[in-house]
Enzyme design. Structure first.
Site, short mmCIF file in Angstrom:
data_model
loop_
_atom_site.label_atom_id
_atom_site.label_comp_id
_atom_site.label_asym_id
_atom_site.label_seq_id
_atom_site.Cartn_x
_atom_site.Cartn_y
_atom_site.Cartn_z
N ALA A 158 0.99 -1.28 0.10
CA ALA A 158 0.01 0.12 0.18
C ALA A 158 0.78 1.29 0.07
O ALA A 158 0.74 2.31 -0.60
CB ALA A 158 -0.92 0.17 1.24
N TYR A 159 1.79 1.17 0.84
CA TYR A 159 2.82 2.37 1.11
C TYR A 159 3.55 2.63 -0.46
O TYR A 159 3.43 3.82 -0.85
CB TYR A 159 3.90 2.06 1.92
CG TYR A 159 4.97 3.04 2.25
CD1 TYR A 159 4.55 4.42 2.68
CD2 TYR A 159 6.24 2.92 1.84
CE1 TYR A 159 5.59 5.25 2.74
CE2 TYR A 159 7.26 3.81 2.02
CZ TYR A 159 6.92 5.03 2.46
OH TYR A 159 7.93 5.99 2.42
#
Length: 254
Positions: A158-159
């Site tokens: 996600a990051y």
């Protein structure tokens, strides 16, 4: 006497942001830094900058709260610019503030994903929109990404996805803001010894050694490896650098 240019650094009270703010001052810029909650740490950075002979101010801002962006500029930043710097404009913006919620891809929650969107993609997009209203032509923007957009480390899907978006966004900013001679670049640090994720790299000896072994220069990064690069991009010497991704990782995973 020539008036100093002004840079705004989000998340400038600790870690990478702190070193960016101090290095900007070393380059002769005045600095406005934002912080989320630790006013003591923020004021320590202000004092360090002022000791270098530059002006500085620290203003609270939660970058995860998109409804706070416009009031931050109107109600907090603009009065501070008038009172402390005697101006109504800025020259540079460094979109640095961030946090990481690591999780295996299969287990990542919608809540954490939304947090990453707000902090790492919406904030650079819409904070920059607000900043452009008071940014002088010929200024610049530095977005902060990560080496994780070039190589994949499990747990950071996600990051890294948000930072990949920031890298594409940087190119669009550079293209569309070029008419105002505003440059936009992205700096992508590798693994750095900071307090992020509870000091995951700094305080975990095994992780530190593993990353160092995969890095051509034989160690993990330090905050002091990053700030000077960001500060250089906020100078006239870097004027012809635009729309570039500059990885500052010591040569990890090459």
């Amino acid at each position: 006497m020539k008036k100093s240019k002004i840079a705004v650094v989000t998340g400038g009270s600790r870690g990478l942001g702190r070193d960016m703010a101090v290095n900007l001052a070393k380059k002769g810029l005045d600095v406005v830094l934002t912080y989320q909650s630790n006013v003591t740490a923020a004021q320590e950075v202000v004092a360090e900058i002022e000791a270098l002979g530059q002006k500085a101010a620290a203003i609270p801002l939660d970058v995860s709260d998109y409804e706070a962006y416009e009031p931050f500029f109107r109600e907090r930043l603009q009065p501070a610019l008038a009172e402390k710097f005697g101006t109504s404009t800025i020259d540079y913006l460094v979109n640095n503030a961030g946090s990481i919620s690591p999780a295996p891809f299969a287990d990542a929650s919608i809540s954490d994903f939304k947090d990453m969107i707000h902090i790492h993609l919406m904030a650079p997009f819409f904070i920059t929109q607000q900043a452009l209203k008071i940014m002088n032509d010929g200024g610049g923007i530095v977005n902060i990404s990560t080496g994780l957009t070039r190589f994949a480390t499990p747990g950071f899907a996600a990051y890294a996805a948000m930072k990949g978006g920031v890298e594409v966004l940087t190119k669009y900013m550079a293209r569309e803001l070029g008419q105002r001679k505003i440059r936009t670049n992205v700096v992508a640090p590798g693994a750095i010894e900071t307090d992020i994720m509870g000091g995951f790299v700094r305080d975990n000896a095994g992780m530190n050694e593993t990353i160092a072994a995969e890095t051509a220069l034989g160690r993990v990064g330090l905050p002091t490896d990053i700030g000077a690069v960001v500060a250089f991009l906020c100078t006239d010497e870097a004027y012809w650098i635009n729309a570039q991704r500059i990885e500052v990782s010591g040569g990890v995973h090459i």
